[in-house]
Motif scaffolding. Sequence first.
Motif, short mmCIF file in Angstrom:
data_model
loop_
_atom_site.label_atom_id
_atom_site.label_comp_id
_atom_site.label_asym_id
_atom_site.label_seq_id
_atom_site.Cartn_x
_atom_site.Cartn_y
_atom_site.Cartn_z
N THR A 1 0.83 -1.21 0.00
CA THR A 1 0.00 0.00 0.00
C THR A 1 0.86 1.25 0.00
OG1 THR A 1 -1.75 -1.17 1.19
CG2 THR A 1 -1.81 1.23 1.23
N LEU A 2 1.90 1.26 0.83
CA LEU A 2 2.79 2.42 0.87
C LEU A 2 3.52 2.61 -0.45
CD1 LEU A 2 4.06 4.72 2.46
CD2 LEU A 2 5.73 3.09 3.39
N PRO B 1 -4.58 11.78 -13.88
CA PRO B 1 -5.15 11.19 -12.65
C PRO B 1 -5.61 9.75 -12.86
CG PRO B 1 -5.98 13.42 -12.96
CD PRO B 1 -5.26 13.06 -14.21
N GLY B 2 -6.26 9.48 -13.98
CA GLY B 2 -6.69 8.12 -14.26
C GLY B 2 -5.53 7.16 -14.42
N LEU B 3 -4.46 7.63 -15.09
CA LEU B 3 -3.27 6.79 -15.23
C LEU B 3 -2.62 6.53 -13.87
CD1 LEU B 3 -1.77 8.47 -18.43
CD2 LEU B 3 -2.89 6.23 -18.28
N GLY B 4 -2.62 7.56 -13.00
CA GLY B 4 -2.11 7.36 -11.65
C GLY B 4 -2.94 6.34 -10.88
N ALA B 5 -4.26 6.36 -11.09
CA ALA B 5 -5.13 5.37 -10.45
C ALA B 5 -4.81 3.97 -10.94
CB ALA B 5 -6.60 5.71 -10.71
N LEU B 6 -4.54 3.84 -12.24
CA LEU B 6 -4.15 2.53 -12.78
C LEU B 6 -2.84 2.05 -12.17
CD1 LEU B 6 -4.98 2.86 -16.59
CD2 LEU B 6 -6.19 1.50 -14.88
N VAL B 7 -1.90 2.96 -11.98
CA VAL B 7 -0.62 2.59 -11.36
C VAL B 7 -0.84 2.12 -9.93
CG1 VAL B 7 1.60 3.50 -10.57
CG2 VAL B 7 0.74 4.12 -12.83
N PHE B 8 -1.71 2.81 -9.18
CA PHE B 8 -1.99 2.42 -7.79
C PHE B 8 -2.60 1.03 -7.74
CE2 PHE B 8 -4.83 2.14 -4.13
CZ PHE B 8 -3.97 2.50 -3.10
N ILE B 9 -3.58 0.76 -8.60
CA ILE B 9 -4.22 -0.56 -8.60
C ILE B 9 -3.23 -1.63 -9.06
CG2 ILE B 9 -6.06 -1.94 -9.62
CD1 ILE B 9 -7.68 0.65 -9.88
#
Length: 358
Positions: free
Chosen positions: A224-225, A247-255
């Motif tokens: 998570t970190l 922002p959407g690409l960042g969300a994909l990276v997080f997931i």
Amino acid sequence: MTVEPGRPPEDDRRPYLMLPPALRQAAAWSAAVILLIAVFALAVFALVELRAATVPFVLALLGASLLYPVVPWLVGRGVGRGLAAGLTCAVLVVAVGGVIALLVNSLVHSAPQIASSLQEAGHRLADWLGPAGAKIQHALNNAKGETNSLVSTLTSGVLSGLGLLTQLITGGVLALALVFFFLRDGHRTPESIRSYLPERAAATVTACAQRAFEAMAGFMRGTTLIALIDAGFITIGLVALGVPGAPGLGALVFIGAYIPFVGAFLSGTVAVLVALADGGLGTALWALGVVLTVQMIEGNILQPVIQSRTVELHPATIMVAVVAGSGIAGIIGALLAVPVCAAAVGVISVLRGAPGRT
């Protein structure tokens, strides 16, 4: 036993004793391996068939491992254990709901830009790579069509959608209830084990459970970190480059960070393709540099520092676990494969007598 003259003596040994020792050992090991594989396959089959209960159970274990230190901290400040567990679950619901809302909002608003950019990237690759680029273009052009087909299917199949929503809500409620009970009563687990098993067996089972729980906790906290750090820096880099849908690409990276190697590769590839479509080769190279720099920092600094004391899995083991998990249970299997594998390795280390880490 008398033997007639001219007739060889009969061998009254058992048939398997007539085989060479090496062949007998190979047969014994083969039977043991086949039995082990059969038991493992049966266990996996049962877990998959009962996934309505097993998936919430594993998710609850992961959530409890992530939040468990909060409960003793609250209890040490005079809060009752039940109330502390309830407050922790309430914070979990708010945090998870907020994160999901942010991710969905980012993806929904950025999806049209990302889809259009992927199509444009297909055209550019087709011009540069010839026949190979044409195949890539065809695959990228189908991305938007597949998305629209999926949306149409979900829209027309209202009853199926409601059934899926009901399953998700039921699984989420079950997982949340299990998290509450794990947080409230988890400290009683060793006592419960000792009440059912002899002292020596209870000690082994308790050590295995504790080591598996520590491995899951280390994976969840560390991943998570790392996911937050990766998504934050890559999003900042894409915004600085003016890449649409950052922002959407960042969300994909997080997931994607929760699926080691595969998730990072896919999310990074999408980011570079979007940059290629919008800003040309120069912007794509800069985006590639940002992604590779973040991944190098993660692999050489973040992973060793954050997860070295909790999850010690060889990269090959992680890749095999992800592929096997996705083959067994799809995306859920890919997400749960590594923490389950880490827990299994922890249990094996205890059974082998390896010293536990603190």
